[in-house]
Structure formats: C-alpha cells, structure tokens
Design an enzyme around this catalytic site. Structure first.
Site, mmCIF file in Angstrom:
data_model
loop_
_atom_site.group_PDB
_atom_site.id
_atom_site.type_symbol
_atom_site.label_atom_id
_atom_site.label_comp_id
_atom_site.label_asym_id
_atom_site.label_seq_id
_atom_site.Cartn_x
_atom_site.Cartn_y
_atom_site.Cartn_z
ATOM 1 N N CYS A 116 0.797 -1.225 0.000
ATOM 2 C CA CYS A 116 0.000 0.000 0.000
ATOM 3 C C CYS A 116 0.831 1.277 0.000
ATOM 4 O O CYS A 116 0.542 2.198 -0.769
ATOM 5 C CB CYS A 116 -0.966 0.001 1.173
ATOM 6 S SG CYS A 116 -0.220 -0.270 2.789
ATOM 7 N N HIS A 144 0.246 7.110 5.602
ATOM 8 C CA HIS A 144 1.187 6.001 5.428
ATOM 9 C C HIS A 144 2.354 6.348 4.510
ATOM 10 O O HIS A 144 2.878 5.502 3.799
ATOM 11 C CB HIS A 144 0.445 4.768 4.895
ATOM 12 C CG HIS A 144 0.918 3.486 5.531
ATOM 13 N ND1 HIS A 144 1.049 2.310 4.838
ATOM 14 C CD2 HIS A 144 1.293 3.212 6.810
ATOM 15 C CE1 HIS A 144 1.459 1.354 5.648
ATOM 16 N NE2 HIS A 144 1.629 1.880 6.847
#
Length: 472
Positions: A79, A127
């Site tokens: 991701c 992230h």
C-alpha cells in the site's frame, strides 16, 4: 512490519512544475473540475459486485458501469508504495520507496494542484512518513488532514496536526465519510476542489458493525468472507452517501471521481483476486492489477465503457494535471492517460516496472504483452477462488517459495495468459533475452530502498501513547 518504518532522505532531484494557462480547458469548462480520488485499502480484484455478484457494492457498480472501468490499471504490491506512486508520479524503486516512506524532495500532486488554484483536503490513511512534521500531510500540500499517519500498535488519529482523542473507538469508514461530506458542504464550489480519500477499509482487522453482515452478506457461508463482505458493503455505502451529497450540492456537473485499490487482496484475510494469480505483497497479477474506474457525468464522452489501455499508478499525477490544464513535474515516470481514456485510443504506456527490490532480491517488468519475473514473486503463489465459489477453495493459503533462486526467471504473455499459468521462457528465448536486457536497463536507475530498522525514538510511549512526529 511495514507500518513501523521511518523516512530517510533519498537522493532525488527537485523538479519544477510547469503549467499551461486555463485557456487549455474546454470552452464549456469555466473552471478546472473538482477531483475526488478514492482509494480502497487491500480491496481485491474480485471484491466488487461487477465481478463477484456475492459482494454487495451497488453504488460502486453503478458508478463503474456508468463511467469507465480500468481493466489494465496497475498498482504496487503493497500500500505505501502505491500511495507514493499516485502522489509523486515516480516508480517507487526510483525514489527508494519499494516498501517504506516518501522523500521530502518531491513535489506531490496536492502541491501541484494547490499552485493551480485548488483547495486540497485529505481524509484517511497517509502512510507516507511522519517522523518529522515536514513529512506529514498538511506540510505536503494538503490544506487539511483528518485521519492517521501510520497504523496499528498505538493510538493514531489526527485532525490536522492535533491528536483527535474524541474519535477513539469509532469505526473509521463512518468517520471518513462524515468528514468528506463536511468538506463538501463547507467548500466554496467556485474554487476547484481536490479531495483525496484513502479509506482504511477493507484492510484487516476483520471488523464491521453487525448490520452490514446481516443485511447484505448473510448469504456468504465462510465467516471471514462474510465479515469482509460487510466491510466492503459499508465502504460502498460511504461512497454512495458522498456521491449523493455531491449530486445534491451540484458538484457532479464538473467532477472527476477516481476509485482504485492500492494493491491486491489478502486471501488469509478474506480478500480475493480470482481468477488472477497471487495476492497482496506479490509480483503476480493478483497483487498488482488494481480494481478501479473513473466516473464523470460531463468529462467522459463515452460513458459505460471498459478501458483496456495499459496504465500504472504513476500515471495519475500527469493524467490529472493534463485534465485541469497543467503539466506534471518534468522527469517523473508517469504519462498522461487522459486522451487515451477519453478517446479510447491506444495507451501511451507500453511498459512499466512492477517493482525492483534489492532487499527481497526480486523484480518484475512489463513490455507490451510480455511480463518478466525474476526471483520469488512472493509468499502467495496460487489461485484462490472465493471460499463459497463452486470452483472450491484451493488447499494452499500461504505457500512461500523459499527455495526460489534470486536469478530464476519466468516469462508470461499477459494478453494470452492473464492468470499466469504458463511460463513460456523456453518457447521464446529471443523475447526472454530482450526482457532480461530491459530489466538490466531499468535496474541501473534503482535508488536503494529507505527501509531502516525500527527506531526506539519512535516509541509511542515517548509521545503519550500516540504515533507522533518529532523523532528524526
């Protein structure tokens, strides 16, 4: 351990943004379009209703079928690298982002759009680094941020820079949908809006309010898949509520909606990529071919289509800048796909890098229909039908290829063999030689991965139990 890595600088040249005047927009377009960019976390190829009718996604189905389904749109195996590719326009291996965080030397998509007059808001999962404030969303081009920096292991929820303690224990899909709708309701539509909305769902842990399982997924016998289906159904409801509000407020007359997964699903957590091979974290198609579509009532002349052109996550930056009448930074890996998508013409992309990873000693590249994999593709190398499928669940769930040599090669023709069942390297030695040489050329530009060990200075106990900047 990908959630607990930090940022290190990588030696990337700073690029400059060049823009065309607004006159590049069509006469009927009085201002650049609003852009809503939605990312689903760990959503598999087969986890939407238009592919698996057991999944309940009526809103996504409607938007996809009325827009353009992107059937050859690729992402990264994990991701964080996909998010960096979307926002920077670079292949992760070019900026040390094979697995970990994002260099501050790059101009990101929200920064480019803000210079072009956009209001920029982010809601969801970042992230992409947080060890210093300069790496966090409101210092990387977003006017506001609501969401989390890192992941599991400690409390991690922010409203801009402030810790949002009042949201503890609440379900993130609802929180993110509510915040997105608040942005839409308070925004002045005379200014173009960029809303980046990377949801946490349906990433593990498998948790969802019982209503979504009972109401929409009770027909699924496998308990994990039923919960996962409920998570996807709740995500679908969130997208429906957001787009319904956009209709009510008049956004849809000049909006591009993008929806994409960030990588393939995880079979061990009920995600499904059938009939593609592999899963999240692998170089197989099941780990890297993203489920996605675009929708616009006014910007797509050919609605209800499937776009077969080759596309990669790095292409979103220049594609969006082309749409709004600007240009992306010079030197990035992405190419604008807008004309190809709108006209149905051949994709400007003929090749891309799935990844080149000097830590795992593996790599994969694409050239036309050909795909070369070097080394082990990852730890999920089978085909995984949905648990309730008549095909029947395969016996192997975690089948690591620990004995694969780092130099072992596989060659596939993805057009003829999209499920990667037939390694044809012995049948096409000339193609194999060409692909090996192309991989060698790509590898020359590798930037070593920013993937250091955990740092005790990042311990949340140093910051009142919260993942926080200020330790590098």
């Amino acid at each position: 351990m990908e959630d607990r890595r930090w940022i290190l600088f990588s030696s990337v040249l700073m690029t400059t943004l060049f823009v065309r005047p607004l006159s590049a927009l069509s006469a009927s377009q009085q201002q650049p379009p609003h852009i809503v960019f939605i990312v689903a976390d760990d959503l598999g190829w087969n986890d939407v209703g238009w592919r698996d009718p057991n999944m309940y996604t009526p809103n996504l189905d409607r938007l996809a079928r009325a827009g353009t389904i992107l059937s050859n749109s690729y992402v990264q195996p994990l991701c964080s690298p996909t998010r960096s590719a979307i926002l920077s326009g670079y292949f992760p291996y070019h900026i040390g982002r094979q697995k970990a965080f994002l260099s501050p030397a790059l101009k990101l998509l929200p920064e480019a759009l803000r210079e072009f007059g956009y209001a920029t808001h982010m809601v969801g999962k970042w992230h992409l680094g947080y060890c210093n404030w300069q790496y966090t969303p409101t210092f990387r081009g977003f006017d506001t941020f609501y969401g989390f920096y890192n992941g599991e292991g400690a409390y991690d929820f922010r409203r801009d820079e402030a810790v949002s303690w009042e949201d503890a224990g609440k379900y993130s899909t609802s929180l993110f949908a509510d915040r997105a709708m608040d942005v839409l309701m308070t925004h002045d539509k005379s200014q173009p809006l960029f809303l980046y909305l990377p949801f946490q769902a349906p990433h593990f842990p498998l948790q969802v309010p019982n209503y979504y399982e009972d109401e929409f997924c009770s027909h699924i016998q496998d308990t994990k898949r039923r919960t996962y289906c409920g998570m996807v159904a709740m995500l679908d409801e969130a997208v429906g509520n957001i787009t319904d509000l956009m209709e009510t407020l008049g956004y849809m007359n000049n909006t591009l909606l993008v929806f994409t997964s960030d990588n393939g699903g995880r079979p061990e957590d009920a995600g499904n990529n059938w009939p593609l091979r592999g899963a999240k974290g692998t170089l197989w198609e099941g780990g890297t071919r993203g489920t996605g579509f675009i929708y616009s009532r006014t910007l797509l002349p050919n609605q209800g289509t499937v776009h077969e052109g080759l596309m990669h996550a790095v292409d979103w930056f220049p594609t969006i800048m082309s749409l709004v009448g600007g240009m992306a930074p010079i030197g990035i890996d992405g190419v604008s796909q807008w004309e190809s998508i709108v006209t149905g013409s051949e994709s400007p992309r003929t090749e891309f890098v799935y990844n080149i990873d000097e830590i795992d000693n593996n790599a994969a590249i694409r050239l036309g229909d050909w795909k070369l994999i070097e080394g082990s593709p990852g730890d999920f190398n089978d085909w995984y039908p949905p648990p309730d499928d008549d095909v029947g669940q395969t016996t192997a769930i975690h089948d690591a290829e620990d004995t694969v040599s780092a130099r072992q090669l596989r060659l596939f023709n993805i057009k003829d063999d999209p499920t990667e069942r037939n390694d044809v390297k012995d049948e096409y030695p000339e193609v194999l030689a060409e692909m090996k040489e192309r991989l060698r050329k790509w590898r020359e530009s590798l930037v070593p991965a920013n993937f250091p060990p955990d740092d005790p200075a990042a311990d949340p106990n140093n910051f009142d139990g919260v993942w926080s900047p200020g330790w590098c």
